[in-house]
Design a protein around this motif. Structure first.
Motif, PDB file in Angstrom:
ATOM      1  N   TRP A   1       5.587  -9.469  12.008  1.00 33.33           N
ATOM      2  CA  TRP A   1       4.342  -9.088  12.678  1.00 33.33           C
ATOM      3  C   TRP A   1       3.146  -9.593  11.882  1.00 33.33           C
ATOM      4  CZ3 TRP A   1       6.929  -6.014   9.369  1.00 33.33           C
ATOM      5  CH2 TRP A   1       6.206  -5.280   8.432  1.00 33.33           C
ATOM      6  N   THR A   2       2.065  -9.813  12.593  1.00 33.77           N
ATOM      7  CA  THR A   2       0.859 -10.376  11.997  1.00 33.77           C
ATOM      8  C   THR A   2      -0.319  -9.502  12.405  1.00 33.77           C
ATOM      9  OG1 THR A   2       1.865 -12.555  12.286  1.00 33.77           O
ATOM     10  CG2 THR A   2      -0.489 -12.491  11.743  1.00 33.77           C
ATOM     11  N   GLY A   3      -0.773  -8.678  11.501  1.00 28.97           N
ATOM     12  CA  GLY A   3      -1.877  -7.778  11.802  1.00 28.97           C
ATOM     13  C   GLY A   3      -1.506  -6.843  12.941  1.00 28.97           C
ATOM     14  N   VAL A   4      -2.414  -6.729  13.904  1.00 34.37           N
ATOM     15  CA  VAL A   4      -2.231  -5.814  15.026  1.00 34.37           C
ATOM     16  C   VAL A   4      -2.165  -6.622  16.311  1.00 34.37           C
ATOM     17  CG1 VAL A   4      -3.380  -4.001  16.371  1.00 34.37           C
ATOM     18  CG2 VAL A   4      -3.419  -3.913  13.862  1.00 34.37           C
ATOM     19  N   THR A   5      -1.244  -6.262  17.208  1.00 35.45           N
ATOM     20  CA  THR A   5      -1.157  -6.906  18.517  1.00 35.45           C
ATOM     21  C   THR A   5      -1.502  -5.870  19.585  1.00 35.45           C
ATOM     22  OG1 THR A   5       0.586  -8.377  17.732  1.00 35.45           O
ATOM     23  CG2 THR A   5       0.354  -8.143  20.122  1.00 35.45           C
ATOM     24  N   ALA A   6      -2.517  -6.153  20.375  1.00 28.21           N
ATOM     25  CA  ALA A   6      -2.938  -5.194  21.404  1.00 28.21           C
ATOM     26  C   ALA A   6      -1.777  -4.895  22.342  1.00 28.21           C
ATOM     27  CB  ALA A   6      -4.121  -5.759  22.182  1.00 28.21           C
ATOM     28  N   GLY A   7      -1.506  -3.611  22.553  1.00 30.02           N
ATOM     29  CA  GLY A   7      -0.491  -3.215  23.515  1.00 30.02           C
ATOM     30  C   GLY A   7       0.939  -3.321  23.035  1.00 30.02           C
ATOM     31  N   ASP A   8       1.150  -3.675  21.772  1.00 31.06           N
ATOM     32  CA  ASP A   8       2.515  -3.810  21.267  1.00 31.06           C
ATOM     33  C   ASP A   8       2.581  -3.314  19.825  1.00 31.06           C
ATOM     34  OD1 ASP A   8       5.051  -4.471  20.435  1.00 31.06           O
ATOM     35  OD2 ASP A   8       5.009  -6.504  21.242  1.00 31.06           O
ATOM     36  N   GLY A   9       3.187  -2.166  19.634  1.00 30.14           N
ATOM     37  CA  GLY A   9       3.378  -1.657  18.280  1.00 30.14           C
ATOM     38  C   GLY A   9       2.151  -0.936  17.748  1.00 30.14           C
TER      39      GLY A   9
ATOM     40  N   GLU B   1      -4.585 -12.133   2.580  1.00 30.55           N
ATOM     41  CA  GLU B   1      -5.560 -11.084   2.882  1.00 30.55           C
ATOM     42  C   GLU B   1      -6.459 -11.516   4.042  1.00 30.55           C
ATOM     43  OE1 GLU B   1      -8.623  -8.471   0.217  1.00 30.55           O
ATOM     44  OE2 GLU B   1      -8.926 -10.620   0.179  1.00 30.55           O
ATOM     45  N   ALA B   2      -6.930 -12.753   3.977  1.00 36.67           N
ATOM     46  CA  ALA B   2      -7.832 -13.241   5.027  1.00 36.67           C
ATOM     47  C   ALA B   2      -7.123 -13.281   6.379  1.00 36.67           C
ATOM     48  CB  ALA B   2      -8.354 -14.630   4.652  1.00 36.67           C
ATOM     49  N   ALA B   3      -5.865 -13.746   6.384  1.00 41.74           N
ATOM     50  CA  ALA B   3      -5.139 -13.877   7.650  1.00 41.74           C
ATOM     51  C   ALA B   3      -4.820 -12.512   8.254  1.00 41.74           C
ATOM     52  CB  ALA B   3      -3.849 -14.675   7.432  1.00 41.74           C
ATOM     53  N   VAL B   4      -4.426 -11.555   7.412  1.00 43.77           N
ATOM     54  CA  VAL B   4      -4.113 -10.209   7.909  1.00 43.77           C
ATOM     55  C   VAL B   4      -5.383  -9.548   8.439  1.00 43.77           C
ATOM     56  CG1 VAL B   4      -3.365  -7.893   7.201  1.00 43.77           C
ATOM     57  CG2 VAL B   4      -2.075  -9.902   6.452  1.00 43.77           C
ATOM     58  N   THR B   5      -6.469  -9.697   7.701  1.00 46.80           N
ATOM     59  CA  THR B   5      -7.739  -9.084   8.096  1.00 46.80           C
ATOM     60  C   THR B   5      -8.231  -9.662   9.420  1.00 46.80           C
ATOM     61  OG1 THR B   5      -8.272  -8.849   5.748  1.00 46.80           O
ATOM     62  CG2 THR B   5     -10.079  -8.567   7.309  1.00 46.80           C
ATOM     63  N   GLU B   6      -8.103 -10.977   9.550  1.00 46.78           N
ATOM     64  CA  GLU B   6      -8.564 -11.630  10.775  1.00 46.78           C
ATOM     65  C   GLU B   6      -7.819 -11.103  12.002  1.00 46.78           C
ATOM     66  OE1 GLU B   6      -8.491 -15.956  10.613  1.00 46.78           O
ATOM     67  OE2 GLU B   6      -8.292 -15.959  12.800  1.00 46.78           O
ATOM     68  N   ARG B   7      -6.560 -10.685  11.781  1.00 43.95           N
ATOM     69  CA  ARG B   7      -5.750 -10.185  12.890  1.00 43.95           C
ATOM     70  C   ARG B   7      -5.820  -8.661  13.016  1.00 43.95           C
ATOM     71  NH1 ARG B   7      -3.059 -12.208  17.013  1.00 43.95           N
ATOM     72  NH2 ARG B   7      -1.393 -10.756  16.473  1.00 43.95           N
ATOM     73  N   GLY B   8      -6.808  -8.046  12.381  1.00 42.49           N
ATOM     74  CA  GLY B   8      -7.029  -6.622  12.601  1.00 42.49           C
ATOM     75  C   GLY B   8      -6.351  -5.691  11.629  1.00 42.49           C
ATOM     76  N   GLY B   9      -5.686  -6.233  10.604  1.00 39.02           N
ATOM     77  CA  GLY B   9      -5.089  -5.380   9.581  1.00 39.02           C
ATOM     78  C   GLY B   9      -6.110  -5.052   8.495  1.00 39.02           C
ATOM     79  N   ILE B  10      -5.825  -4.019   7.703  1.00 39.33           N
ATOM     80  CA  ILE B  10      -6.710  -3.637   6.605  1.00 39.33           C
ATOM     81  C   ILE B  10      -5.921  -3.777   5.309  1.00 39.33           C
ATOM     82  CG2 ILE B  10      -8.089  -1.781   5.581  1.00 39.33           C
ATOM     83  CD1 ILE B  10      -8.399  -0.700   8.489  1.00 39.33           C
ATOM     84  N   VAL B  11      -6.464  -4.538   4.363  1.00 36.66           N
ATOM     85  CA  VAL B  11      -5.749  -4.823   3.120  1.00 36.66           C
ATOM     86  C   VAL B  11      -6.331  -3.991   1.983  1.00 36.66           C
ATOM     87  CG1 VAL B  11      -5.116  -6.619   1.458  1.00 36.66           C
ATOM     88  CG2 VAL B  11      -5.205  -7.148   3.917  1.00 36.66           C
ATOM     89  N   HIS B  12      -5.440  -3.344   1.223  1.00 39.26           N
ATOM     90  CA  HIS B  12      -5.831  -2.536   0.063  1.00 39.26           C
ATOM     91  C   HIS B  12      -5.168  -3.138  -1.174  1.00 39.26           C
ATOM     92  CE1 HIS B  12      -6.877   0.800   2.951  1.00 39.26           C
ATOM     93  NE2 HIS B  12      -5.920   0.205   3.633  1.00 39.26           N
ATOM     94  N   TRP B  13      -5.802  -2.979  -2.313  1.00 37.81           N
ATOM     95  CA  TRP B  13      -5.228  -3.472  -3.568  1.00 37.81           C
ATOM     96  C   TRP B  13      -5.005  -2.289  -4.494  1.00 37.81           C
ATOM     97  CZ3 TRP B  13      -5.061  -9.002  -4.777  1.00 37.81           C
ATOM     98  CH2 TRP B  13      -5.541  -9.809  -3.732  1.00 37.81           C
ATOM     99  N   ALA B  14      -3.863  -2.286  -5.170  1.00 35.20           N
ATOM    100  CA  ALA B  14      -3.547  -1.188  -6.086  1.00 35.20           C
ATOM    101  C   ALA B  14      -3.117  -1.764  -7.423  1.00 35.20           C
ATOM    102  CB  ALA B  14      -2.432  -0.315  -5.512  1.00 35.20           C
ATOM    103  N   ARG B  15      -3.826  -1.355  -8.489  1.00 34.81           N
ATOM    104  CA  ARG B  15      -3.462  -1.833  -9.822  1.00 34.81           C
ATOM    105  C   ARG B  15      -2.105  -1.286 -10.253  1.00 34.81           C
ATOM    106  NH1 ARG B  15      -9.629  -1.390 -11.584  1.00 34.81           N
ATOM    107  NH2 ARG B  15      -9.403   0.397 -10.216  1.00 34.81           N
ATOM    108  N   ASP B  16      -1.789  -0.071  -9.831  1.00 40.89           N
ATOM    109  CA  ASP B  16      -0.540   0.531 -10.309  1.00 40.89           C
ATOM    110  C   ASP B  16      -0.023   1.569  -9.315  1.00 40.89           C
ATOM    111  OD1 ASP B  16      -2.019   2.884 -10.669  1.00 40.89           O
ATOM    112  OD2 ASP B  16      -2.503   2.352 -12.742  1.00 40.89           O
ATOM    113  N   ALA B  17       1.073   2.214  -9.726  1.00 40.19           N
ATOM    114  CA  ALA B  17       1.747   3.180  -8.855  1.00 40.19           C
ATOM    115  C   ALA B  17       0.811   4.312  -8.446  1.00 40.19           C
ATOM    116  CB  ALA B  17       2.974   3.750  -9.579  1.00 40.19           C
ATOM    117  N   ASN B  18       0.040   4.821  -9.376  1.00 38.62           N
ATOM    118  CA  ASN B  18      -0.834   5.948  -9.064  1.00 38.62           C
ATOM    119  C   ASN B  18      -1.855   5.578  -7.990  1.00 38.62           C
ATOM    120  OD1 ASN B  18       0.217   7.964 -10.844  1.00 38.62           O
ATOM    121  ND2 ASN B  18      -0.665   6.810 -12.553  1.00 38.62           N
ATOM    122  N   GLU B  19      -2.426   4.389  -8.130  1.00 39.52           N
ATOM    123  CA  GLU B  19      -3.412   3.972  -7.129  1.00 39.52           C
ATOM    124  C   GLU B  19      -2.767   3.759  -5.769  1.00 39.52           C
ATOM    125  OE1 GLU B  19      -7.015   1.804  -9.591  1.00 39.52           O
ATOM    126  OE2 GLU B  19      -5.663   0.567  -8.402  1.00 39.52           O
ATOM    127  N   ALA B  20      -1.595   3.125  -5.769  1.00 41.77           N
ATOM    128  CA  ALA B  20      -0.913   2.881  -4.493  1.00 41.77           C
ATOM    129  C   ALA B  20      -0.557   4.200  -3.811  1.00 41.77           C
ATOM    130  CB  ALA B  20       0.337   2.034  -4.718  1.00 41.77           C
TER     131      ALA B  20
END
Lengths: 483, 208
Positions: free
Chosen positions: A291-299, A88-107
């Protein structure tokens, strides 16, 4: 918000595809009567078995790789909270947003609201078992969003209004002629002269999806591996549909079961050998995207990662059963399973069919909701030999059978055994019981089984016909005394 | 909606792992970390494995590179190609070359092909790896055009997968694309068919 109560939290009922509409024996019996299905499966599984054996045989260190894969997964499960937080920390640091879902309905709710927030009414999807598991497409449709499956086999399933029947090749139950029929019926832009040559069918899929890829604004994927150390996500695929969905849209939403995390970057050196050779029987699959989070100008410039529990922590709570969470979804165990080869995947009632499904689905849903699956095996052990991370599926099946019996309370079998124990512990009682058993001699002669409630025992077994004279009676007649 | 989901899931995990032994059972790393091939034997293995997965392969030197590129593009009939910034390859005058500066997917779809370098290649599996750095470009440019010409310098070729993973550790946060042959599918009766959504022709020039 619900408080954590300390009880195992299973995947909820009424959403997703983890439970069948009928028990395995009933579904299997119907599947066994489908000769076309058996031919399709027999051909496909024998092809893939030969390919896998050839590429596995090329590696002198295959057993060492399996041992390493097993050890890495065991470590990941033992320290799952730590690795998920690291991810979570590594994805967030690279500009991604992490969500947590207890179950199918939440996801489902999270993904639907993210798509709506992106202003999209259409999404393109990479084949993902996790999103099949939670029934995401149904949830998106309810939210006014059309989800387009782009993997060829998933496309065949979607266009055929069908259900997946194999982990790797969801349309394995369809042959080329059936696929041609589906394309001619469902693809508005298809060439009416389409043949059933696999290359022509692949070309039709390419044309059908090309415009969707080039115009899609939101892509949805699952993930094969997520590296905690770096925050890197990996998707392995063959067709390039994965690359299209992961690269061209502005927004990418990835749904990941929490057990997909692996600790270190170096671990990829193990799994990038184990998975392709075990699943498609290739030295390497044609395309892998990392891929790791978001890359400026690519994807995609917006990236969301949804971490899904949906019963996984319930499996984790069983120190034996949690081994099922090591699965990397290669499907080698399906392809070698004599039961799967004859019944196909639909009979298992879950998006996770075959041997691994028989140990995974009941743990995700709670055993009572998939009670027949741990018995859907002859325990031959071929799945254990084929598993690239050495999951001991036969022993897990036996373990889950025992749990099922314990959690079901007293069964007829248990009561019968208890009664037998009482009878056999006394020579007098045993002698009387043997004489009493003689009244069933006529039944045995006719080839009938035991009377209810013991009839289930003799449905697939012969009950020995009680002898006219027991050994003890013979001895008394010969020697004049009881032994 | 998911307020507390993070805490709940973490609490479930910790409850499930209560009672686990601390024994880490460290990963058994008995598998091969390094290969045995080098020089031309290594390149031969890479070429053989690439061809096995239906890629076209040419062995070239610094001297023959320009002529081979021209010949490959001519054979393909490619008149308009896109290249990433920083690609240091001599390109023939007979071909219209566009340097990618953020072209749209539809624009990329109009090119006859793309030419890129590579960050690594794995001989054992016939895999080339692009990491998005100079000379390799955005992921989209090697995806949308139907023909991909990839120039692989001998010095980035390794024998085994773990060697490539180690080599790429410093680039782990870059977008990586591992490519093993042209796009393919085994979804119809598990028979491999080349050519679906990705480039249907992959041509590799081994330079060195």
């Amino acid at each position: 918000m619900t408080a954590f109560l300390g009880m195992p939290a299973h995947a909820p009922r009424g959403v997703g595809h983890l439970r069948g509409e009928e028990p395995f024996p009933a579904a299997a019996r119907r599947a066994l009567n489908d000769a076309q299905l058996r031919r399709n499966l027999g051909k496909a599984t024998s092809t893939i078995r030969a390919k896998r054996a050839a590429v596995v045989g090329e590696l002198p260190d295959w057993e060492e790789l399996r041992a390493a894969g097993r050890a890495i997964k065991a470590d990941a499960m033992r320290n799952l909270d730590r690795y998920l937080l690291q991810l979570e920390a590594a994805v967030t640091e690279r500009g991604g947003i992490v969500h947590w879902a207890r179950d199918a309905n939440e996801a489902n709710a999270i993904v639907t609201s993210l798509v709506q927030a992106a202003g999209a009414t259409e999404v393109v999807k990479v084949k993902s078992l996790a999103t099949d598991e939670i029934g995401l497409n149904d949830a998106l449709a309810a939210g006014g969003i059309a989800a387009y499956e782009t993997d060829l086999a998933e496309l065949i399933v979607q266009l055929g209004h069908d259900r997946p029947s194999h982990i790797l090749v969801p349309a394995i139950h369809r042959n080329r002629a059936e696929i041609r029929e589906i394309f001619l019926r469902e693809m508005s832009d298809v060439d009416p002269g389409l043949t059933d040559d696999p290359a022509a069918l692949a070309e039709a899929a390419r044309r059908h999806l090309r415009r969707k890829f080039l115009s899609a604004t939101v892509g949805i994927s699952g993930v094969n591996f997520a590296v905690a150390e770096t925050g890197t996500l990996c998707v392995l695929e063959s067709e390039g549909n994965g690359r299209m969905c992961l690269t061209l849209p502005q927004t990418l939403i990835t749904v990941m079961g929490i057990e997909k995390v692996i600790p270190t970057w170096a671990d990829l050196g193990v799994f990038m050998q184990l998975l392709p050779r075990s699943s498609t029987g290739e030295r390497m699959n044609p395309y892998t995207s990392m891929w790791t989070g978001v890359t400026a100008g690519d994807g995609p410039q917006a990236f969301h990662l949804v971490l899904l529990d949906n019963g996984r922590t319930a499996a984790l709570a069983d120190p034996v059963g949690r081994e099922a969470l090591h699965c990397i979804r290669c499907s080698a165990c399906l392809n070698v399973c004599p039961v799967y080869e004859r019944t196909g995947g639909h009979a298992y009632g879950s998006v996770y069919p075959g041997p691994i499904g028989a140990v995974l689905s009941p743990q995700l849903t709670g055993i009572q909701d998939n009670a027949s699956l741990p018995y859907a095996s002859s325990l031959c052990g071929a799945c254990y030999d084929a598993c690239p991370v050495k999951i001991n599926i036969p022993s897990l099946l036996v373990h889950l059978r025992a749990r099922h019996v314990e959690e079901s309370g007293a069964s007829v079998e248990a009561l019968t055994m208890a009664a037998a124990s009482w009878v056999m512990s006394s020579p007098r009682r045993f002698g009387r019981a043997q004489r009493a058993g003689r009244i069933y001699r006529p039944l045995g002669r006719r080839g009938g089984g035991l009377p209810p409630p013991l009839a289930a025992w003799t449905r697939s077994r012969d009950a020995p016909v009680p002898p006219a004279r027991t050994f003890r009676e013979w001895w008394r007649d010969e020697h004049g005394e009881t032994p | 909606m998911t307020a507390g989901a993070r805490e709940d899931v973490l609490a479930r995990i910790r409850a499930a792992e209560r009672g686990d032994s601390d024994d880490a059972g460290t990963a058994a790393a008995g598998y091969r970390q390094g290969g045995e091939l080098s020089g031309s034997a290594l390149l031969d293995r890479l070429a053989e494995r690439l061809v096995d997965y239906r890629a076209k392969v040419r062995r070239v030197s610094a001297e023959t590179l320009a002529a081979e590129v021209e010949a490959a593009l001519a054979a393909r009939g490619a008149r308009r190609v896109v290249v990433p910034a920083g690609l240091e390859v001599p390109l023939p005058d007979s071909v219209a070359v566009t340097i990618d500066d953020g072209l749209s997917a539809a624009e990329l779809d109009s090119f006859d092909g793309v030419i890129t370098g590579a960050a690594a290649a794995i001989a054992d599996t016939g895999t080339i790896i692009l990491d998005g750095s100079a000379g390799q470009g955005r992921r989209a440019i090697s995806l949308v055009p139907d023909y991909h010409l990839c120039i692989v310098p001998a010095e980035v070729v390794v024998e085994l997968v773990p060697e490539a993973v180690a080599m790429l550790a410093a680039a782990a946060s870059r977008p990586l694309t591992w490519i093993s042959g042209p796009s393919a599918t085994s979804d119809i009766e598990l028979e491999r068919v080349e050519g679906v959504h990705g480039p249907r022709t992959l041509e590799v020039m081994l330079l060195g």
